[in-house]
Design a protein around this motif. Structure first.
Motif, short mmCIF file in Angstrom:
data_model
loop_
_atom_site.label_atom_id
_atom_site.label_comp_id
_atom_site.label_asym_id
_atom_site.label_seq_id
_atom_site.Cartn_x
_atom_site.Cartn_y
_atom_site.Cartn_z
N LEU A 33 0.85 -1.18 0.00
CA LEU A 33 0.00 0.00 0.00
C LEU A 33 0.89 1.24 0.00
CD1 LEU A 33 -2.68 1.59 0.42
CD2 LEU A 33 -2.30 1.31 2.88
N THR A 34 0.65 2.14 -0.97
CA THR A 34 1.38 3.40 -1.04
C THR A 34 0.39 4.54 -0.89
OG1 THR A 34 3.04 2.44 -2.52
CG2 THR A 34 2.91 4.85 -2.42
N GLY A 35 0.61 5.38 0.12
CA GLY A 35 -0.29 6.50 0.36
C GLY A 35 0.37 7.83 0.12
N HIS A 36 -0.35 8.71 -0.56
CA HIS A 36 0.14 10.06 -0.86
C HIS A 36 -0.69 11.08 -0.09
CE1 HIS A 36 2.39 8.63 -4.48
NE2 HIS A 36 1.42 7.73 -4.49
N GLY A 37 -0.03 12.06 0.49
CA GLY A 37 -0.77 13.11 1.19
C GLY A 37 -1.55 12.56 2.37
N ASP A 38 -2.75 13.10 2.57
CA ASP A 38 -3.61 12.68 3.68
C ASP A 38 -4.63 11.67 3.20
OD1 ASP A 38 -2.28 14.41 5.36
OD2 ASP A 38 -3.73 16.04 5.09
N TRP A 39 -4.82 10.60 3.95
CA TRP A 39 -5.77 9.56 3.58
C TRP A 39 -6.13 8.72 4.81
CZ3 TRP A 39 -3.63 4.87 4.79
CH2 TRP A 39 -2.23 4.81 4.84
N THR A 40 -7.27 8.04 4.72
CA THR A 40 -7.73 7.13 5.76
C THR A 40 -8.44 5.96 5.10
OG1 THR A 40 -8.05 8.94 7.35
CG2 THR A 40 -9.19 6.86 7.80
N LEU A 41 -7.99 4.74 5.40
CA LEU A 41 -8.56 3.54 4.80
C LEU A 41 -9.04 2.58 5.89
CD1 LEU A 41 -6.10 2.58 1.90
CD2 LEU A 41 -8.32 3.74 1.73
N VAL A 120 4.84 10.80 -1.01
CA VAL A 120 4.45 9.57 -0.32
C VAL A 120 4.53 9.81 1.19
CG1 VAL A 120 5.05 7.17 0.15
CG2 VAL A 120 5.17 8.05 -2.19
N THR A 121 3.43 9.61 1.87
CA THR A 121 3.39 9.80 3.33
C THR A 121 3.56 8.48 4.08
OG1 THR A 121 0.98 9.77 3.12
CG2 THR A 121 2.07 11.93 3.34
N ALA A 122 3.23 7.37 3.42
CA ALA A 122 3.41 6.06 4.04
C ALA A 122 3.37 4.98 2.97
CB ALA A 122 2.35 5.80 5.09
#
Length: 326
Positions: A33-41, A120-122
């Motif tokens: 999983l690659t997350g950009h900026g702000d996100w919630t899953l 990429v934030t995480a």
């Protein structure tokens, strides 16, 4: 091929090895999983257990049993041992999205979330593990719902590599791939269990008992020869303490007496043989320390809630209905 082969051999001296041989852990494909900026899953509850490792950036996890969101940084990992939903996030201000559509879009092996033009934030790599019928009572219920393995813990640095190797084996489909992935999954579990026991000595379970030298010696003796006609005195002699000392320390650590534990372990061995072999019930009863088939059947029904013959039929039915992908 299963790690819990139905072969006749002396029981492993190490209780943890013994239990791992019976829980039949199997790994599924790893995913990134690659997350950009702000996100919630929000992630669905896994069928067995879920392992994730943060390889870049940071995020938080929320799930049942956590009083507050837990921050995960690069190098940190976590094991979810219960079939419950969990939420990963880089910002509490973002709306919650379901993770499943993001993974379905790429065949389940990777996903990207958030504005791709942002940094990429995480980035996380994770894998799911399924287990045999008795795994929850034998192992998973002895662990907390979530175990955090920080980056500085022994074995933590190897987690991303192990998960990547699992993914590689699953994709390539080379000979022996199933055996390799099953063994790698066991390595991950052992690293987490070791860390948990070293840093959380409280609680009562057979796992906690491994942290007490007297109780651990008793567990090793029982597992080395479960069919022996054990008494509390014999177990105490094997651990070089008095009967009263053994009984008190065993009860405090494990939550039950040594003979109660012995009975349960014998029945777990019997349950495994019923499911994995064609041995007669009388043969199994003798192998696990019961003087007669009737005594074994009575204890089996009392502890596991069903007669041995019915248990065998249900186990075979379950195995026949279980998809190969599991």
């Amino acid at each position: 091929m299963s790690l819990a082969e139905p072969i006749d051999r002396p029981s492993c001296v190490d209780p943890l090895e013994d239990v791992l041989a019976l829980v039949d852990v199997r790994s599924e494909r790893a995913a990134t999983l690659t997350g950009h900026g702000d996100w919630t899953l929000r992630f669905p509850a896994p069928a067995g257990a879920k392992f994730n490792s943060v390889i870049v950036g940071s995020c938080t996890i929320e799930t049942e049993g956590l009083e507050h969101p837990l921050t995960l940084r690069a190098g940190d990992s976590f094991l979810l041992t219960r079939p419950q939903e969990f939420v990963l996030s880089t910002s509490p201000r973002t709306s919650v999205q379901s993770a499943s559509p993001f993974f379905r879009a790429t065949g389940g092996t990777s996903a990207e979330v958030g504005p791709v033009e942002q940094p990429v934030t995480a980035r996380l790599v994770g894998g799911s593990f399924t287990f045999g019928r008795r795994a929850r009572e034998l192992l998973l219920d002895a662990l907390p719902p979530l175990i955090h393995l920080p980056a500085h813990a022994d074995g933590a640095a190897m987690v991303p590599h192990l998960l990547s190797r699992i993914d590689h084996e699953a994709h390539k489909g080379r000979i022996g791939a199933n055996v390799v992935t099953e063994h790698l999954a066991v390595v991950l579990l052992i690293d987490v269990v070791r860390y948990h026991l070293a840093h959380h000595p409280d609680g009562t379970s057979w796992l906690q008992g491994l942290g007490d030298p007297v109780v651990s010696a008793a567990l090793h003796a029982i597992h080395a020869d479960p069919a022996r006609r054990w008494t509390v005195r014999l177990i105490a002699d094997a651990t070089h303490v008095s009967r009263s000392t053994l009984a008190a320390r065993f009860k405090a650590a494990v939550g039950q007496g040594p003979l109660e534990y012995l009975t349960r372990w014998r029945l777990e061995l019997g349950a495994h043989r019923l499911a994995a072999t064609d041995q007669t019930i009388a043969t199994i009863a003798d192998a696990v320390g019961y003087g007669s088939e009737a005594a074994f059947a009575l204890a089996f029904k009392r502890e596991l809630g069903t007669p041995p013959g019915s248990y065998r039929k249900e186990a075979r039915k379950h195995d026949n209905e279980t998809p190969e992908s599991e």
